[in-house]
Design a protein around this motif. Structure first.
Motif, mmCIF file in Angstrom:
data_model
loop_
_atom_site.group_PDB
_atom_site.id
_atom_site.type_symbol
_atom_site.label_atom_id
_atom_site.label_comp_id
_atom_site.label_asym_id
_atom_site.label_seq_id
_atom_site.Cartn_x
_atom_site.Cartn_y
_atom_site.Cartn_z
ATOM 1 N N PHE A 53 0.837 -1.197 0.000
ATOM 2 C CA PHE A 53 0.000 0.000 0.000
ATOM 3 C C PHE A 53 0.873 1.248 0.000
ATOM 4 N N ALA A 54 0.399 2.250 -0.769
ATOM 5 C CA ALA A 54 1.118 3.512 -0.922
ATOM 6 C C ALA A 54 0.482 4.559 -0.025
ATOM 7 N N VAL A 55 1.322 5.248 0.754
ATOM 8 C CA VAL A 55 0.882 6.297 1.668
ATOM 9 C C VAL A 55 1.436 7.626 1.157
ATOM 10 N N THR A 56 0.540 8.561 0.836
ATOM 11 C CA THR A 56 0.947 9.880 0.350
ATOM 12 C C THR A 56 0.857 10.868 1.492
ATOM 13 N N CYS A 57 1.974 11.435 1.874
ATOM 14 C CA CYS A 57 2.008 12.428 2.946
ATOM 15 C C CYS A 57 3.257 13.294 2.773
ATOM 16 N N SER A 58 3.148 14.541 3.214
ATOM 17 C CA SER A 58 4.264 15.479 3.149
ATOM 18 C C SER A 58 4.779 15.576 1.704
ATOM 19 N N VAL A 59 6.079 15.409 1.472
ATOM 20 C CA VAL A 59 6.670 15.579 0.145
ATOM 21 C C VAL A 59 7.126 14.251 -0.445
ATOM 22 N N ARG A 60 6.370 13.166 -0.167
ATOM 23 C CA ARG A 60 6.781 11.857 -0.680
ATOM 24 C C ARG A 60 5.602 10.887 -0.688
ATOM 25 N N VAL A 61 5.808 9.801 -1.442
ATOM 26 C CA VAL A 61 4.875 8.668 -1.451
ATOM 27 C C VAL A 61 5.678 7.451 -1.011
ATOM 28 N N GLN A 62 5.271 6.841 0.099
ATOM 29 C CA GLN A 62 5.983 5.691 0.648
ATOM 30 C C GLN A 62 5.151 4.432 0.452
ATOM 31 N N ILE A 63 5.815 3.354 0.042
ATOM 32 C CA ILE A 63 5.156 2.079 -0.218
ATOM 33 C C ILE A 63 5.516 1.119 0.905
ATOM 34 N N TYR A 64 4.502 0.620 1.589
ATOM 35 C CA TYR A 64 4.677 -0.227 2.772
ATOM 36 C C TYR A 64 4.360 -1.677 2.450
ATOM 37 N N THR A 68 5.008 -6.751 7.249
ATOM 38 C CA THR A 68 6.056 -6.261 8.154
ATOM 39 C C THR A 68 5.810 -4.831 8.630
ATOM 40 N N LYS A 69 4.891 -4.101 7.947
ATOM 41 C CA LYS A 69 4.605 -2.696 8.260
ATOM 42 C C LYS A 69 5.833 -1.807 8.089
ATOM 43 N N LEU A 70 6.754 -2.195 7.210
ATOM 44 C CA LEU A 70 7.967 -1.428 6.962
ATOM 45 C C LEU A 70 7.921 -0.837 5.559
ATOM 46 N N VAL A 71 8.652 0.271 5.361
ATOM 47 C CA VAL A 71 8.717 0.935 4.071
ATOM 48 C C VAL A 71 9.621 0.141 3.144
ATOM 49 N N THR A 72 9.103 -0.243 1.964
ATOM 50 C CA THR A 72 9.906 -0.958 0.974
ATOM 51 C C THR A 72 10.391 -0.042 -0.143
ATOM 52 N N LYS A 73 9.625 0.987 -0.479
ATOM 53 C CA LYS A 73 10.010 1.937 -1.522
ATOM 54 C C LYS A 73 9.662 3.342 -1.041
#
Length: 523
Positions: A53-64, A68-73
């Motif tokens: 899942f991709a989380v859009t917040c602040s100045v980036r998009v993080q893929i979790y 594991t609930k960890l950032v992969t991308k």
């Protein structure tokens, strides 16, 4: 001699009750909280496994990783705030808007920026891939909705029907040409990119924060203020239902359970789950702060909620497979005296086969002996009638097939006859039993037609109630037939109007007989 075949009682699927649905949504693990640096603008799940899942917040998009609930991308090619990161249907590409008024296209595996689409004059808050995956629809604060060609890296068309910011949008799941936008001018616009025109416009009544399509593509839902509204696009934007389950602004909507459930998140710190069709609230999830964004994976495996303070809540379903992995196999206790006996195998002189004894129900026992009256009595007891009426109907159908229904119904006393008539009155209007029970009622009246005056007062009263029930069913069938005729007339009129619009317009004056038919059908 052939073996006796048991009576085949058809078991119909039961509609899932609200209580079972509530238990279904309670089978989630306690939430795991992840802290980000700003408000969570948008959450989107990849349709492809393993459903990152991709989380859009602040100045980036993080893929979790949902397990594991960890950032992969980490996609951080933004100078200002990023908005609305969404996956393509294959999970390989991701598009996102931002405060810089451009739309960006990323390769998820390499994190590289593939395309940059400039053209908007204000922040782009929502971006989505169309159903074919070749175009991107963007929704901006410059009051326009745009469609972009990925291969040519250019804008195809732009719609400027809104008079205020556009903060909500959706693309049709079944057509790559239908785009939906919701603005702060309270309007919802549907566009067709083939004709470059607005298909329909509806008024939500408050600023629109989110819009979604149901999987059929013919119904869409809008959220704004404390209300959700369900619209029928195929009927020209007819309002189907209003839902007011939140007491603060609804910020996000999602579809779950293969289109059978709807989820809504609100500033009142709740996520509500509704049933499609009845739109009743089935369950409520509570969160520590106001909900801004919401995402749910395929098969309802993971629910992710983003809040205004930067918290991300991740809940996963507990399945039986994980429970089996956690349980250790039990070890059998073997005494020291018996342990030595298992070292050598014993010789087997004779083999005795295990024969399972088949259990035959009571009504099948009487049917086997051709005692039809007792077979019918055995399924007319209160427990069978109330809990498993399909068994009683199956016996009645079997007696009809054996031509023993008249024999089973004839010569009955008052109590048993009353029980049969009560069963007919109770289940005669049920569609799955109606055809069999109408035949049984017909045979019953033929059997007791000549001797009805000899019966007691209670059976005669029950026959009167049965007559009233049959009259009600007859009136209902007549009403439905009239309604069917009216619908056929309206549909044929719509088809003829469509054909006449293609040809030269002609004004036809209906005849007096047609007017009378129309008045009679509507009345």
């Amino acid at each position: 001699m052939a073996a006796f075949k048991k009576t085949n009682a058809k078991i119909f699927a039961k509609v899932r009750s609200e209580q079972n649905a509530d238990i279904y949504w309670k089978k989630y693990t306690p939430p795991v909280l992840v802290k980000e640096f700003g408000p969570i603008d948008y959450i989107d799940f990849s349709p492809a496994e393993p459903h990152y899942f991709a989380v859009t917040c602040s100045v980036r998009v993080q893929i979790y990783n949902p397990i594991t609930k960890l950032v992969t991308k980490n996609l951080s090619r933004f100078k200002e705030a990023a908005y609305g990161g969404a996956f393509r249907s294959d999970g390989k590409l991701l598009c996102a808007g931002g405060q810089e008024s451009v739309v960006r296209l990323f390769d998820v595996s390499t994190k590289s920026l593939l395309r940059l689409f400039p053209g908007h004059k204000a922040a782009v808050h929502r971006t989505f891939f169309t159903a074919d995956g070749y175009h991107i629809a963007s929704f901006s604060d410059d009051k326009t909705t745009a469609l972009w060609d990925i291969a040519a890296e250019k804008q195809i068309i732009s719609f400027g029907e809104h008079t205020d910011y556009i903060r909500a949008g959706a693309v049709s799941p079944v057509s790559s040409d239908i785009v939906l936008s919701g603005g702060y001018d309270n309007k919802i616009q549907m566009y067709d990119t083939r004709t470059n025109k607005t298909v329909l416009t509806v008024d939500h009544g408050s600023q629109v924060e989110s819009v979604i399509f149901l999987p059929s593509g013919g119904v869409f839902i809008s959220a704004g203020g404390t209300e959700m509204k369900v619209w029928d696009a195929l009927a020209g934007g007819r309002l189907i239902s209003k839902i007011s389950a939140h007491h603060k602004t609804i910020t996000c909507l999602q579809v779950a359970t293969n289109g059978h459930r709807i989820l809504s998140g609100s500033l009142d710190r709740h996520v509500k789950i509704y049933e499609v069709g009845t739109y009743k609230t089935l369950h409520t999830l509570d969160y520590p702060n106001s909900v801004l964004s919401l995402g749910i994976s395929a098969n309802d495996e993971t629910i992710v909620v983003g809040m205004v303070d930067g918290l991300i809540s991740v809940r996963r379903r507990e399945d039986d497979f994980n429970a089996k992995l956690d349980t250790k196999p039990e070890r059998k206790k073997i005494s020291h005296r018996q342990s030595g006996r298992n070292l050598h195998s014993l010789t087997v002189d004779t083999f005795v086969p295990h024969v399972e004894k088949t259990m035959i129900s009571k009504h099948d026992t009487w049917l086997r002996k051709f005692q039809y009256s007792k077979a019918l009595d055995s399924v007319m007891v209160n427990y069978v009638v109330n809990k498993t009426p399909h068994v009683t109907v199956a016996i009645l159908q079997e007696l009809t097939r054996r031509r023993g229904l008249e024999q089973a119904l004839a010569g009955r006393d008052g109590k048993s006859l009353v029980n049969i008539i009560k069963f007919l009155i109770k289940y005669l209007g049920t569609p799955r039993y109606g055809r069999v029970l109408i035949h049984v009622a017909d045979v019953l009246m033929d059997v007791y037609e000549d001797s009805i005056d000899e019966l007691g007062p209670e059976p005669r009263t029950m026959f009167t109630l049965l007559e009233n029930k049959l009259r009600q069913e007859e009136d209902l069938i007549i009403s439905l037939t009239e309604l069917q005729g009216t619908l056929h007339m309206l549909l044929s009129g719509a088809e003829s109007a469509q054909e006449s619009s293609i040809k030269e317009p002609q004004i036809l004056e209906p005849s007096s007989a047609a007017r009378e038919d129309l008045v009679l059908s509507i009345s």
